[in-house]
Design a protein around this motif. Structure first.
Motif, PDB file in Angstrom:
ATOM      1  N   HIS A  56       0.940  -1.286  -0.022  1.00 56.60           N
ATOM      2  CA  HIS A  56       0.028   0.018   0.007  1.00 56.60           C
ATOM      3  C   HIS A  56       0.905   1.336  -0.170  1.00 56.60           C
ATOM      4  O   HIS A  56       1.910   0.999   0.187  1.00 56.60           O
ATOM      5  N   HIS A  58       1.471   3.760   1.819  1.00 54.63           N
ATOM      6  CA  HIS A  58       1.976   4.630   3.263  1.00 54.63           C
ATOM      7  C   HIS A  58       3.476   4.709   3.011  1.00 54.63           C
ATOM      8  O   HIS A  58       4.112   3.890   2.632  1.00 54.63           O
ATOM      9  N   ASP A  60       5.761   4.387   5.183  1.00 53.39           N
ATOM     10  CA  ASP A  60       6.922   3.433   5.750  1.00 53.39           C
ATOM     11  C   ASP A  60       6.950   2.372   4.781  1.00 53.39           C
ATOM     12  O   ASP A  60       7.639   1.440   5.060  1.00 53.39           O
ATOM     13  N   HIS A  61       6.184   2.424   3.710  1.00 55.90           N
ATOM     14  CA  HIS A  61       6.242   1.079   2.611  1.00 55.90           C
ATOM     15  C   HIS A  61       6.956   1.387   1.459  1.00 55.90           C
ATOM     16  O   HIS A  61       7.184   0.699   0.715  1.00 55.90           O
ATOM     17  N   HIS A 118      -7.217  -1.535   5.931  1.00 57.81           N
ATOM     18  CA  HIS A 118      -6.251  -0.729   6.338  1.00 57.81           C
ATOM     19  C   HIS A 118      -6.596   0.780   5.714  1.00 57.81           C
ATOM     20  O   HIS A 118      -7.248   0.735   4.459  1.00 57.81           O
ATOM     21  N   ASP A 140      -0.183  -4.235   8.566  1.00 53.93           N
ATOM     22  CA  ASP A 140      -1.073  -3.215   8.121  1.00 53.93           C
ATOM     23  C   ASP A 140      -2.447  -3.663   7.817  1.00 53.93           C
ATOM     24  O   ASP A 140      -3.061  -3.455   6.751  1.00 53.93           O
ATOM     25  N   ARG A 181      -7.339   5.405  15.612  1.00 53.90           N
ATOM     26  CA  ARG A 181      -6.978   4.930  14.314  1.00 53.90           C
ATOM     27  C   ARG A 181      -6.084   3.593  14.550  1.00 53.90           C
ATOM     28  O   ARG A 181      -6.543   2.703  13.610  1.00 53.90           O
ATOM     29  N   HIS A 188      -4.153  -1.294  12.797  1.00 58.89           N
ATOM     30  CA  HIS A 188      -2.989  -2.253  13.059  1.00 58.89           C
ATOM     31  C   HIS A 188      -3.419  -3.309  13.847  1.00 58.89           C
ATOM     32  O   HIS A 188      -4.309  -3.120  14.670  1.00 58.89           O
TER      33      HIS A 188
HETATM   34 ZN   LIG Z   1       0.023   1.493   6.509  1.00 56.63          ZN
END
Ligand SMILES: [Zn+2]
Ligand SMILES: [Zn+2]
Length: 257
Positions: A56, A58, A60-61, A118, A140, A181, A188
């Protein structure tokens, strides 16, 4: 097959998978240099990676993908509708942009996808098959859906999110909106949720598991291990399987299945 997390956590994720001569990355939210160094330590050349698969969009990915493409010309695979929303799309040669298809074949590995829950455009988990073995990757996701339970049956290995301990999150320093969230249906997985998922899919046939995407604020490796093993024990699954924990800053040694 072999697999490991080069980095895992909210500061950046990157998973390495090898089946036969085919080598893949799942996500890269760390620098190209860190990826190249970690692979070199495993005796692998980063240029031999046959694809980076995006779970996905985001940060951090995906934050390291632009540089991996620019420096090493690696192809990137993503859900078709994601391409117009990835920040590096414009900078990429179109020949290196590939879209997911069902039961996609990359070299010697077959990949199938499963929608996760997510707050991203089209988040997915994946199952990698090679030589009769099946490796699942799920991070995630705020919950385990019935379709996920179906996708992740008959595994021989799994990388699974165990993001937080529910009490540490509730009592911790995050602002209320962020707690909502993370704990929400599109946030998560907690340790407990991860354990219930494992208990469902492991029944009768334990396999090596790597816990991933642990919060550095709302979890610790020992908390996650302890909580998950206790839940599995209640479900009648004893700890005679490998339970690894991915680290945010150190590549974990390779795990073979
Ligand atoms: Zn994520
Ligand atoms: Zn993430």
């Amino acid at each position: 097959m072999e697999f490991t997390a080069i980095a895992s956590g909210s500061r950046g994720n990157c998973i390495f998978i090898k089946g036969g001569q085919t080598k893949l990355l799942v996500d890269s939210g760390i620098s190209a240099l860190r990826v190249a160094r970690a692979l070199a330590a495993f005796g692998e050349d980063v240029r031999s990676i046959q694809g980076i698969l995006v779970t996905h969009e985001h940060h951090d990915h995906i934050s390291g993908i632009r540089m991996l493409v620019k420096k090493y010309g690696l192809p990137v695979y993503a859900a078709p509708m994601l391409w117009q929303n990835l920040p590096f799309t414009e900078a990429m040669p179109s020949a290196l942009r590939r879209s997911y298809s069902s039961n996609m074949q990359i070299g010697e590995i077959t990949v199938s996808f499963c929608r996760t829950s997510h707050d991203a455009l089209l988040p997915v988990g994946m199952v990698f098959s090679h030589g009769g073995k099946r490796l699942g990757v799920v991070t995630d996701t705020g919950m385990v859906t019935p379709s996920m339970l179906k996708c992740f049956q008959n595994l021989d290995g799994l990388i699974l999110e165990a993001n937080h301990n529910e009490t540490m999150l509730a009592k911790g320093p995050y602002p209320a909106y962020l707690k909502r969230r993370v704990a929400g249906r599109e946030g998560h997985l907690s340790n407990k949720q991860a354990a219930y998922f494992l208990a469902e899919i492991m029944a009768g046939k334990p396999f090596p598991v790597m816990l991933a995407h642990l919060s550095e604020v709302n979890n610790t490796p020992s908390t996650a291990r302890r909580e998950i093993l206790a839940c599995l024990d209640l479900a009648g699954i004893t700890d005679d399987f490998e339970l690894h924990v991915g680290s945010p800053c150190m590549p974990h040694p390779l795990i073979a299945i």
